[in-house]
Write an enzyme that holds these catalytic residues in place. Structure first.
Site, short mmCIF file in Angstrom:
data_model
loop_
_atom_site.label_atom_id
_atom_site.label_comp_id
_atom_site.label_asym_id
_atom_site.label_seq_id
_atom_site.Cartn_x
_atom_site.Cartn_y
_atom_site.Cartn_z
N SER A 47 0.83 -1.20 0.00
CA SER A 47 0.00 0.00 0.00
C SER A 47 0.87 1.26 0.00
CB SER A 47 -0.95 -0.04 1.21
OG SER A 47 -1.94 0.94 1.11
N ASP A 147 -8.99 -6.54 -3.96
CA ASP A 147 -8.47 -5.30 -3.39
C ASP A 147 -9.28 -4.11 -3.90
OD1 ASP A 147 -7.06 -3.08 -2.54
OD2 ASP A 147 -5.10 -3.86 -3.09
N HIS A 181 -6.81 -6.29 0.13
CA HIS A 181 -5.72 -5.32 0.26
C HIS A 181 -4.90 -5.70 1.49
CE1 HIS A 181 -3.85 -1.36 -0.33
NE2 HIS A 181 -3.89 -1.23 0.99
#
Length: 508
Positions: A47, A147, A181
């Protein structure tokens, strides 16, 4: 009462995890000076950490030989919206695209060209290392199709950005797991807290365990795939058998203003304490390599303690491979700078509105990049060059696969000036696919058919003469990812539909 071997191994892993966590929670000391080959540094991130890993790999491309990015986007994705972090909503809309509260802005060819041009321009001015260094890197990109935080078009744009600098045979992109995610880990099940999410989940600690399709009982090992693409075949140590230590250290000696004067870590959204995993051999003076692992938003030590450092999966591959793992820490700040989720700076929150141009955060002078690189230089202060340990015949290994790609890695051969990779399909003779430089230990085959069998061999070259080939390896490519349309509300912290309604639905 009798315990199964698997249960006993789990208990041992939990005990070791508790020991690692206890040692890491001790008062932070000084970051050690070790004997490291800084020119073999690699970086990874999830991320915001993926954006940071890309930024570090670009800014210091002369030293960084590999970049792994899970749920990240292209370098300088925020563009002019990063000037003082003033237009963060537009940056989120472009570089994440998954929150319905922020209007998505596709990264088109014109914007991608600007990102590439900025890279070349900053390299020419010395703001970053010359971009020619990117041609030597290996790149591993991951995107899970559940995600909804950083959506697939953003990771696609990262792959396309690398096309401008890095040969296709050095870039692997895995996009067919049903992951949410998260950092995908094969080690999180061994943690004392049992910190694994299921594969498709987004949220919690953002550390997920994903079954390896086609291999019953096996977990996909993202850390192992990336590190072996960078360094060649490595040996994984079971969590219960780890011989190194996770050591806390004070980050304040490395945090400075742009002027060079000291600044409290919190003033640049960094934590007071960072962590470093040091294998026993490295602590005892052996020459080692360095991997820098950047956590994602809401994974900093103030939120998760040491859980990212102990369960992300890197220590298990580093322990026997003489790889020191640095876990620098960001932190949440509510004002000056505004970083409420403890993210790394990829949109300019540490820059200033009166800067002449956007993007300082992504260059060598960016305060977080500079601080982490000072940590790397301190760790490598003992110098050292780590020479390859060649053998007479290469050992060839499949280290990752997607629906269209296969990533191969091999051990080096003494005197090899190059390697020829050959591929055979069912019922056909092997054909040469690539000639790879003798200094490389991995290569990525592309343009493959999903769910198809392939057989690979590797022949070392010594001048014009062929050496003994490696034993052949066989692999079946993965199934293609299904169509999936996930979204996630950053404000509410839950998956949502395109219209913003909370949902628990995931793609299988």
């Amino acid at each position: 009462m009798a315990f199964s071997p698997i249960f006993s191994a789990r208990l041992a892993g939990l005990a070791l995890g508790l020991s690692l966590a206890a040692s890491a929670l001790a008062a932070p000391g000084a970051l050690p000076t070790l004997t490291l080959d800084l020119g073999q540094t690699t970086v990874s991130g999830i991320s915001s950490g993926a954006f940071m890993a890309v930024q570090m790999g670009v800014a210091h491309s002369a030293s960084v030989r590999g970049v792994a990015a899970t749920a990240g986007g292209p370098y300088f994705c925020a563009l002019d919206d990063s000037l003082g972090g003033a237009a963060v909503s537009r940056a989120v809309g472009r570089c994440m695209q998954g929150d319905p509260d922020y209007r998505p802005q596709p990264i088109d060819g014109r914007q991608l060209a600007r990102m590439v041009a900025a890279t070349r321009g900053w390299g020419a001015k010395g703001d970053i290392d010359p971009p020619e260094g990117l041609a030597r890197q290996s790149v591993w990109i991951f995107h899970g199709y559940n995600d909804g935080v950083v959506r697939k078009p953003v990771s696609d744009a990262l792959r396309d950005w690398y096309k401008a600098f890095t040969p296709a045979g050095q870039v692997f992109y895995k996009d067919q797991l049903n992951a949410g995610h998260a950092q995908i880990s094969a080690a999180c099940a061994d943690s004392p807290e049992g910190s694994c999410n299921v594969c498709a989940q987004t949220g919690g600690r953002f550390i997920n365990a994903c079954p390896e399709p086609g291999q019953p009982g096996a977990l996909y090992d993202a850390a192992g795939a990336a590190l072996q693409l960078f360094y060649g075949p490595l040996q994984r140590t079971a969590t219960a058998a780890l011989g190194g230590r996770l050591e806390p250290f004070a980050q304040a000696p490395f945090t400075r203003k742009r002027s060079g004067s000291p600044v409290a870590p919190a003033k640049i959204a960094m934590g007071d304490t960072g962590y470093v995993y040091v294998p026993a051999a490295c602590r005892q003076g052996a020459t080692c390599r360095l991997h820098i692992a950047f956590h994602g938003c809401q994974q900093d030590a103030g939120t998760l303690g040491t859980r990212f450092a102990t369960t992300a999966g890197f220590n298990e591959w580093a322990d026997a491979s003489r790889i020191v793992v640095l876990y620098p820490q960001a932190r949440s700040t509510l004002l000056n700078p505004v970083n409420p989720m403890g993210c790394w700076d990829w949109w300019g929150y540490n820059d200033f509105l009166f800067d002449r141009s956007a993007g300082t955060y992504a260059r060598k002078s960016g305060v977080q990049i500079a601080a982490v690189w000072r940590m790397a230089e301190r760790l490598a202060g003992g110098g050292g060059r780590l020479a390859a340990e060649p053998g007479p015949v290469p050992a060839l290994r499949v280290v990752d696969r997607s629906a269209t790609q296969v990533a191969l890695a091999w051990t080096p051969v003494a005197g090899a000036t190059g390697y020829v990779v050959e591929r055979a399909e069912a019922g056909s003779a092997p054909q040469a696919r690539a000639k790879v430089d003798g200094g490389r230990v991995s290569w990525v085959d592309d343009g493959l058919r999903a769910e198809s069998h392939y057989r690979y061999t590797l022949r070392p070259l010594a001048g014009s003469a062929d050496g003994g080939p490696a034993a052949a390896v066989e692999v079946r490519t993965a199934a293609s990812a299904p169509a999936c349309d996930p979204y996630f509300s950053l404000a509410r912290g839950v998956p949502v539909t395109r219209s913003g309604r909370p949902t628990q639905a995931v793609c299988p």
